[in-house]
Scaffold this motif. Structure first.
Motif, short mmCIF file in Angstrom:
data_model
loop_
_atom_site.label_atom_id
_atom_site.label_comp_id
_atom_site.label_asym_id
_atom_site.label_seq_id
_atom_site.Cartn_x
_atom_site.Cartn_y
_atom_site.Cartn_z
N ALA A 188 48.81 8.15 125.00
CA ALA A 188 47.98 7.43 124.06
C ALA A 188 46.80 8.33 123.38
O ALA A 188 46.33 7.81 122.16
N LEU A 189 46.46 9.52 123.90
CA LEU A 189 45.63 10.32 123.21
C LEU A 189 45.92 11.04 122.07
O LEU A 189 45.37 11.50 121.22
N ILE A 190 47.37 11.39 121.98
CA ILE A 190 48.03 12.35 120.76
C ILE A 190 47.57 11.45 119.39
O ILE A 190 47.17 12.08 118.50
N PRO A 191 47.96 10.11 119.05
CA PRO A 191 47.36 9.70 117.90
C PRO A 191 45.91 9.58 117.70
O PRO A 191 45.51 9.84 116.56
N ILE A 192 45.18 9.57 118.66
CA ILE A 192 43.61 9.49 118.43
C ILE A 192 43.46 10.99 118.00
O ILE A 192 42.62 10.80 117.03
N PHE A 193 44.16 11.97 118.54
CA PHE A 193 43.77 13.45 118.03
C PHE A 193 44.30 13.51 116.52
O PHE A 193 43.33 14.06 115.61
N PHE A 194 45.25 13.15 116.13
CA PHE A 194 45.77 13.05 114.76
C PHE A 194 44.90 12.36 113.84
O PHE A 194 44.65 12.87 112.65
N THR A 195 44.46 11.52 114.17
CA THR A 195 43.41 10.47 113.54
C THR A 195 42.11 11.42 113.24
O THR A 195 41.56 11.35 112.09
N ILE A 196 41.61 11.71 114.35
CA ILE A 196 40.35 12.76 114.18
C ILE A 196 40.43 13.82 113.27
O ILE A 196 39.78 14.14 112.47
#
Length: 130
Positions: free
Chosen positions: A21-29
């Motif tokens: 769940a956190l990997i796409p959030i880091f890419f978005t940031i």
């Protein structure tokens, strides 16, 4: 019976789910920071162009008269040096800047032959009125 292994498997499974769940959030940031950086560079380039245009409008008539023509500069520092302008208030970027100074047919005064010049720096235009 023995539930000790079940707690370890549940913990590992929850860690995997949280990581996924956190990997796409880091890419978005990371994407947001990249876009923000590009926007900041573009706005600094626009500020440089507008500052140079305002400085050109404040030059003496004899100086502007000698600089008529089209000129491309590698960066803003080179442009400021060419026009003998103080290099205190600009953002040092390596973006190319084009400057065009064109003499118009209109005179500012009836008693002097001081012409109005059209100034163009990048996409921005204005007139030099003596």
């Amino acid at each position: 019976m023995n539930n000790k292994g079940e707690l370890l498997i549940e913990s590992l499974l929850s860690l995997v789910i949280i990581t996924i769940a956190l990997i796409p959030i880091f890419f978005t940031i990371n994407n947001i920071y990249g876009i923000n950086n590009k926007v900041n560079l573009q706005s600094k380039h626009i500020i440089n162009q507008k500052n140079l245009l305002e400085y050109l409008k404040s030059l003496e008539y004899k100086k502007i008269e000698k600089k008529v023509g089209n000129k491309k500069f590698k960066n803003i520092k080179e442009a400021f040096k060419y026009f003998n302008i103080s290099t205190n208030n600009y953002y040092n970027l390596d973006k190319e800047i084009s400057v065009s100074i064109t003499k118009t047919n209109e005179c500012f005064s009836l008693f002097k032959t001081e012409y109005i010049y059209k100034l163009k720096v990048g996409n921005y235009e204005d007139y030099y009125i003596p």
